[in-house]
Design an enzyme around this catalytic site. Structure first.
Site, PDB file in Angstrom:
ATOM      1  N   PRO A  29      28.469   6.147  -9.043  1.00 35.34           N
ATOM      2  CA  PRO A  29      29.129   6.492 -10.300  1.00 35.34           C
ATOM      3  C   PRO A  29      30.654   6.431 -10.160  1.00 35.34           C
ATOM      4  O   PRO A  29      31.198   6.897  -9.164  1.00 35.34           O
ATOM      5  CB  PRO A  29      28.672   7.933 -10.545  1.00 35.34           C
ATOM      6  CG  PRO A  29      27.384   8.059  -9.798  1.00 35.34           C
ATOM      7  CD  PRO A  29      27.545   7.193  -8.592  1.00 35.34           C
ATOM      8  N   GLU A 104      24.903   9.799 -13.894  1.00 35.37           N
ATOM      9  CA  GLU A 104      25.524  10.965 -13.277  1.00 35.37           C
ATOM     10  C   GLU A 104      25.613  12.080 -14.328  1.00 35.37           C
ATOM     11  O   GLU A 104      26.518  12.089 -15.170  1.00 35.37           O
ATOM     12  CB  GLU A 104      26.919  10.589 -12.771  1.00 35.37           C
ATOM     13  CG  GLU A 104      27.591  11.706 -11.995  1.00 35.37           C
ATOM     14  CD  GLU A 104      28.951  11.275 -11.454  1.00 35.37           C
ATOM     15  OE1 GLU A 104      29.200  11.489 -10.261  1.00 35.37           O
ATOM     16  OE2 GLU A 104      29.773  10.721 -12.211  1.00 35.37           O
ATOM     17  N   TYR A 180      34.010  20.129 -10.129  1.00 29.67           N
ATOM     18  CA  TYR A 180      33.211  20.399 -11.320  1.00 29.67           C
ATOM     19  C   TYR A 180      32.266  21.588 -11.100  1.00 29.67           C
ATOM     20  O   TYR A 180      32.192  22.135 -10.017  1.00 29.67           O
ATOM     21  CB  TYR A 180      32.478  19.123 -11.736  1.00 29.67           C
ATOM     22  CG  TYR A 180      33.447  17.998 -12.093  1.00 29.67           C
ATOM     23  CD1 TYR A 180      34.528  18.246 -12.944  1.00 29.67           C
ATOM     24  CD2 TYR A 180      33.312  16.730 -11.563  1.00 29.67           C
ATOM     25  CE1 TYR A 180      35.438  17.233 -13.264  1.00 29.67           C
ATOM     26  CE2 TYR A 180      34.219  15.716 -11.881  1.00 29.67           C
ATOM     27  CZ  TYR A 180      35.281  15.978 -12.735  1.00 29.67           C
ATOM     28  OH  TYR A 180      36.176  14.976 -13.043  1.00 29.67           O
ATOM     29  N   ARG A 302      35.970   2.199   0.229  1.00 26.30           N
ATOM     30  CA  ARG A 302      36.616   0.924  -0.133  1.00 26.30           C
ATOM     31  C   ARG A 302      36.182  -0.181   0.825  1.00 26.30           C
ATOM     32  O   ARG A 302      36.973  -0.947   1.337  1.00 26.30           O
ATOM     33  CB  ARG A 302      38.145   1.084  -0.163  1.00 26.30           C
ATOM     34  CG  ARG A 302      38.846   0.099  -1.084  1.00 26.30           C
ATOM     35  CD  ARG A 302      40.279   0.501  -1.409  1.00 26.30           C
ATOM     36  NE  ARG A 302      40.998   1.121  -0.329  1.00 26.30           N
ATOM     37  CZ  ARG A 302      41.503   0.486   0.721  1.00 26.30           C
ATOM     38  NH1 ARG A 302      41.349  -0.817   0.833  1.00 26.30           N
ATOM     39  NH2 ARG A 302      42.151   1.155   1.657  1.00 26.30           N
ATOM     40  N   CYS A 348      39.068  -5.850  -2.912  1.00 27.31           N
ATOM     41  CA  CYS A 348      39.882  -4.794  -3.534  1.00 27.31           C
ATOM     42  C   CYS A 348      41.149  -4.594  -2.701  1.00 27.31           C
ATOM     43  O   CYS A 348      41.107  -4.618  -1.477  1.00 27.31           O
ATOM     44  CB  CYS A 348      39.039  -3.515  -3.554  1.00 27.31           C
ATOM     45  SG  CYS A 348      39.978  -2.036  -3.939  1.00 27.31           S
ATOM     46  N   CYS A 366      41.643  -4.161 -13.604  1.00 27.16           N
ATOM     47  CA  CYS A 366      41.697  -4.353 -12.153  1.00 27.16           C
ATOM     48  C   CYS A 366      42.710  -5.436 -11.832  1.00 27.16           C
ATOM     49  O   CYS A 366      42.754  -6.473 -12.482  1.00 27.16           O
ATOM     50  CB  CYS A 366      40.316  -4.754 -11.652  1.00 27.16           C
ATOM     51  SG  CYS A 366      40.275  -5.276  -9.937  1.00 27.16           S
ATOM     52  N   ASP A 420      56.012 -24.280  -6.289  1.00 27.11           N
ATOM     53  CA  ASP A 420      56.887 -23.112  -6.191  1.00 27.11           C
ATOM     54  C   ASP A 420      58.112 -23.504  -5.394  1.00 27.11           C
ATOM     55  O   ASP A 420      58.030 -24.287  -4.452  1.00 27.11           O
ATOM     56  CB  ASP A 420      56.175 -21.939  -5.507  1.00 27.11           C
ATOM     57  CG  ASP A 420      56.889 -20.625  -5.791  1.00 27.11           C
ATOM     58  OD1 ASP A 420      56.321 -19.797  -6.523  1.00 27.11           O
ATOM     59  OD2 ASP A 420      58.037 -20.435  -5.302  1.00 27.11           O
ATOM     60  N   ASP A 643      55.004 -12.473 -15.521  1.00 21.30           N
ATOM     61  CA  ASP A 643      56.212 -11.665 -15.693  1.00 21.30           C
ATOM     62  C   ASP A 643      57.294 -12.385 -16.476  1.00 21.30           C
ATOM     63  O   ASP A 643      58.146 -11.748 -17.097  1.00 21.30           O
ATOM     64  CB  ASP A 643      56.764 -11.259 -14.324  1.00 21.30           C
ATOM     65  CG  ASP A 643      55.879 -10.222 -13.655  1.00 21.30           C
ATOM     66  OD1 ASP A 643      55.242  -9.440 -14.366  1.00 21.30           O
ATOM     67  OD2 ASP A 643      55.832 -10.206 -12.411  1.00 21.30           O
TER      68      ASP A 643
HETATM   69  P1  ADP Z   1      54.445 -13.356 -11.595  1.00 22.02           P
HETATM   70  O1  ADP Z   1      54.262 -11.917 -11.217  1.00 22.02           O
HETATM   71  O2  ADP Z   1      54.582 -13.563 -13.074  1.00 22.02           O
HETATM   72  O3  ADP Z   1      53.439 -14.257 -10.973  1.00 22.02           O
HETATM   73  P2  ADP Z   1      56.501 -13.771  -9.527  1.00 22.02           P
HETATM   74  O4  ADP Z   1      57.915 -13.346  -9.654  1.00 22.02           O
HETATM   75  O5  ADP Z   1      55.629 -13.019  -8.588  1.00 22.02           O
HETATM   76  O6  ADP Z   1      55.893 -13.787 -11.011  1.00 22.02           O
HETATM   77  O7  ADP Z   1      56.444 -15.287  -9.097  1.00 22.02           O
HETATM   78  C1  ADP Z   1      57.238 -16.262  -9.704  1.00 22.02           C
HETATM   79  C2  ADP Z   1      57.383 -17.447  -8.743  1.00 22.02           C
HETATM   80  O8  ADP Z   1      58.005 -18.512  -9.441  1.00 22.02           O
HETATM   81  C3  ADP Z   1      58.250 -17.168  -7.523  1.00 22.02           C
HETATM   82  O9  ADP Z   1      57.505 -17.444  -6.350  1.00 22.02           O
HETATM   83  C4  ADP Z   1      59.417 -18.162  -7.651  1.00 22.02           C
HETATM   84  O10 ADP Z   1      59.795 -18.700  -6.382  1.00 22.02           O
HETATM   85  C5  ADP Z   1      58.837 -19.246  -8.527  1.00 22.02           C
HETATM   86  N1  ADP Z   1      59.821 -19.998  -9.316  1.00 22.02           N
HETATM   87  C6  ADP Z   1      60.784 -19.527 -10.148  1.00 22.02           C
HETATM   88  N2  ADP Z   1      61.476 -20.525 -10.732  1.00 22.02           N
HETATM   89  C7  ADP Z   1      60.941 -21.694 -10.251  1.00 22.02           C
HETATM   90  C8  ADP Z   1      61.217 -23.109 -10.472  1.00 22.02           C
HETATM   91  N3  ADP Z   1      62.150 -23.500 -11.323  1.00 22.02           N
HETATM   92  N4  ADP Z   1      60.467 -24.014  -9.791  1.00 22.02           N
HETATM   93  C9  ADP Z   1      59.483 -23.619  -8.941  1.00 22.02           C
HETATM   94  N5  ADP Z   1      59.191 -22.321  -8.705  1.00 22.02           N
HETATM   95  C10 ADP Z   1      59.889 -21.364  -9.349  1.00 22.02           C
HETATM   96 FE1  SF4 Z   2      40.752  -2.367  -6.201  1.00 25.66          FE
HETATM   97 FE2  SF4 Z   2      40.994  -3.494  -8.573  1.00 25.66          FE
HETATM   98 FE3  SF4 Z   2      41.033  -0.866  -8.357  1.00 25.66          FE
HETATM   99 FE4  SF4 Z   2      43.105  -2.293  -7.444  1.00 25.66          FE
HETATM  100  S1  SF4 Z   2      42.433  -2.128  -9.544  1.00 25.66           S
HETATM  101  S2  SF4 Z   2      42.053  -0.579  -6.414  1.00 25.66           S
HETATM  102  S3  SF4 Z   2      42.037  -4.108  -6.723  1.00 25.66           S
HETATM  103  S4  SF4 Z   2      39.328  -2.194  -7.897  1.00 25.66           S
END
Ligand code: ADP
Ligand code: SF4
Length: 691
Positions: A29, A104, A180, A302, A348, A366, A420, A643
């Protein structure tokens, strides 16, 4: 590939009273945030685990009576026939996949203060349950149960058991854990009674024993009865007749249930963050059960490594490998071991975003498994996507969002190019997972890279800093921009909104540190992001030999970390590492030698001497690359995700990356989540009552 014969033991059937589990994988659970108001969502979430090979799938805590109302936490109920209907959907789903269904049965006692139902909370002796440090306080205090209340409690369990059997459950839990009500009877801190339910351990276990008997009798022995016990405190209590009170409790109850499910007492130790706690951390507390009882024992820790699982069985600690988080991160964990695909397990990472969803009152989310909680609403399966991809996609940025996008697009059948600018893939996790305690978070990268490397339709381009012209020249049919966000050295102004940029000597952001800057000490870390990074950076800087003062706008370090069970451990770590903690303050200025601060409520000014300042506050998304490409590229071929789209935690980036990939090339109508009376119980046949 055939499975490794060393793991055969994990696939042996095990008897639980009148029922037989097909293997040793037991989804215990756990909170899912899915109440009776979302029965389809809940049934689909649990069916996925049954499909993935778990031999038992369980509900979370399921209240047996309105005097156990956990509001504002989402909690299932089994109060009447209408509730029964909502649960039957889940048992049907479990059975469809060959799994047993467990429920549960739960009464929270003093820990459930009945904010909606307005019952006076129940308790053995009027001792309240408080959790001030985690913010879940109440001004209500419980009343002392009399003999009638105890009889009622036993009857409510029996009535709920009858309904549970009718709903199709195979295993019925009596829950004496985690603060509980039945647990409160076991522990002398809560139980000061002088009747036959208080005093000696023999008396304190009486209620639990009677609950087990009542549940068994109510279902005439047709259902298995499980007992869930928290052992951490009891194991620490001396006993005159046994190594500890935990041993004494289990000795009294050794023949009573058909299964023991044993765990810790507090969320922060029971569902401990990997940042401070390794796999298998419950073992020292629960390792003795099998020396006392012949009944099968399930426990968690885990577990994601099949070797550790096998050793738990061989050492005689457990009969069943309990899984809560590992079953969320990878519902198909048992199947992958069974099919000899251990390297495909999505392990995980122990970040506890899942438990934070429950604290948030939301359906489970998750970090590793973006499909968790979306099985019904969006129809997402963690292992299956529609194979309809035609043409080529260029994914720019290989952080969590880009990696997840690339993987899902490749599974859809697209030709995927992942680029990248860094030499190593992983984005923010390249650096963050090297911070103290965060190494397991790198599993987000490891899993995806492991899968991508196996796929013939994927090309990887590290060390490729792409300009808009490079992207255009590449000529892919679709471009996914996942270039991440930037930390900015903004101060924190009125109403805790980011205010002006702080410009000056030795003012840094996490991005500077990630780029290799080691600040001159003493260092102040000003955290108004209030999740893990500010505290992790503080610990990292201590490791670099700096004296560190951590300053936060909040009342505690890593203020949001109480949602992920990290906060108590952050405070312990700060104390151990000598990090000075200043709360309820903002930074107002820094000249390179003196840091000016103000108390957030009174405005009172304070000054401390430091040489460097790290601001962990505001992150900005957006992407110059995306903006440049937008000029000329149609919107349905260019996609911004992760992001760069909206800065958030890693869980959000993975989710966004997954969603972008699932939806790419489809129309809005094709990707609408289900909204057609989502919670209605249509086409549902009421099960027959048992004799
Ligand atoms: P998210 O959490 O959205 O995945 P991150 O910041 O963890 O974002 O990863 C973004 C990635 O993008 C980084 O590894 C960075 O090196 C890469 N990046 C940023 N600008 C460029 C670009 N112009 N060309 C190639 N890679 C890039
Ligand atoms: Fe594990 Fe997913 Fe929970 Fe993070 S969110 S602790 S990866 S089960």
């Amino acid at each position: 590939m055939p499975r490794d014969p060393r793991y055969d033991i994990l696939f042996e059937p095990v008897k639980i009273g009148p029922k037989t589990a097909r293997n040793r994988f037991f989804q215990v659970p756990h909170a899912s945030g899915m109440t009776n108001a979302a029965p389809h969502v809940r049934a689909a979430f649990r069916e996925m685990k049954a499909e993935g090979g778990w031999s038992v799938v369980s509900t979370g805590a399921c209240s047996v009576h309105p005097s156990s109302d956990d509001t504002p936490f989402p909690c299932a109920t089994l109060w009447d026939q209408a509730d029964l209907r909502s649960h039957a959907l889940m048992t049907e789903a479990a059975h469809r996949q060959g799994a047993l269904a467990a429920i549960e049965l739960w009464h929270g006692g003093a820990a459930a203060v009945n904010r909606n139902t307005r019952h006076a909370p129940l308790s053995p002796s009027g001792v309240p349950w408080m959790a001030t440090h985690v913010g879940f306080m109440s001004s209500a205090r419980p009343r002392v149960m009399d003999a009638t209340d105890i009889r009622d409690l036993i009857r409510w369990h029996a009535e709920a058991a009858v309904m549970a059997e009718r709903a199709g459950f195979d295993i019925l839990y009596v829950y004496a854990g985690m603060g509980y009500l039945p647990y409160q009877f076991l522990l002398s801190d809560y139980n000061h009674r002088t009747d036959e339910y208080g005093g000696s351990v023999r008396n304190r276990v009486r209620l639990v024993e009677q609950l087990i008997d009542a549940v068994r009798e109510a279902t005439h022995g047709r259902c298995a009865v499980a007992l869930r016990l928290s052992m951490q405190e009891l194991r620490g209590r001396p006993s005159e007749v046994a190594p500890s009170e935990a041993h004494e409790v289990v000795t009294h109850l050794k023949d009573a249930p058909d299964l023991f499910d044993v765990k810790m007492d507090y969320s922060a130790t029971d569902c401990a963050a990997s940042r401070y706690t390794p796999e298998g951390s419950h073992e020292p507390v629960i390792d003795f059960l099998k020396r006392i009882t012949d009944k099968p024992v399930v426990g968690v820790g885990r577990f994601t490594s099949p070797d550790t699982m096998v050793s738990m069985i061989r050492k005689g600690v457990l009969d069943f490998i309990g899984g809560a988080r590992p079953s969320i991160a990878d519902p198909f964990l048992p199947k992958k071991i069974e099919e000899g695909r251990v390297e495909d397990i999505r392990e995980c990472i122990g970040c506890n975003i899942c438990i934070s969803s429950w604290h948030d009152g939301a359906w489970v989310r998750c970090t590793q498994n973006p499909t968790a909680g979306e099985e019904w609403r969006r129809g997402w399966h963690p292992e299956v996507v529609r194979r309809d991809g035609k043409g080529q996609v260029l994914v720019v940025g290989a952080g969590p969002a880009g990696l997840e996008s690339a993987l899902t697009l490749a599974r859809r059948g697209y030709e995927v190019a992942l680029a990248d600018k860094a030499q190593e893939f992983g984005g923010r996790l390249r650096w963050e997972s090297a911070l103290p305690g965060l190494n397991q978070w790198h599993r987000v990268v490891d899993y995806r890279m492991g899968q991508l490397r196996k796929m013939a339709n994927v090309s990887l381009y590290p060390a490729s800093d792409l300009s808009a012209q490079d992207v255009r020249d590449f000529g892919a049919d679709h471009v996914v921009v996942a270039t991440g966000a930037r930390w900015l050295p903004h101060l924190c102004g009125a109403n805790e909104l980011p205010s002006g940029l702080l410009v000056g000597p030795r003012v840094y952001t996490p991005d500077d540190l990630a780029a290799g800057v080691v600040p001159e000490g003493p260092v102040a870390v000003f955290d108004y992001d209030n999740y893990y990074l500010g505290s992790a950076i503080s610990e990292h800087l201590v490791g670099k030999g700096c004296t560190v003062t951590y300053i936060t706008t909040a009342g505690a370090a890593a203020a949001w970390g109480f949602m992920t069970n990290e906060q108590p451990l952050v405070h312990q770590s700060f104390a151990k590492k000598g990090i000075t903690l200043r709360t309820l303050e903002v930074v107002t200025g820094f000249d390179g030698d003196e840091l000016r601060l103000a108390q957030i409520f009174s405005g009172e000014e304070r000054r401390i001497a430091v040489r460097s300042l790290v601001i962990v506050g505001y992150r900005a998304g957006g992407s110059d690359l995306f903006d440049a490409l937008s000029d000329g590229m149609p919107g349905d071929r260019l996609h911004l995700t992760g992001d760069a789209n909206a800065p958030g935690a890693i869980v959000h980036a993975v989710y966004q990356g997954h969603k972008t990939a699932r939806e790419l090339g489809l129309t809005a109508a094709q990707t609408q989540p289900r909204r057609d009376a989502p919670f209605a119980l249509r086409d549902f046949q009421m099960p027959e009552a048992a004799e």
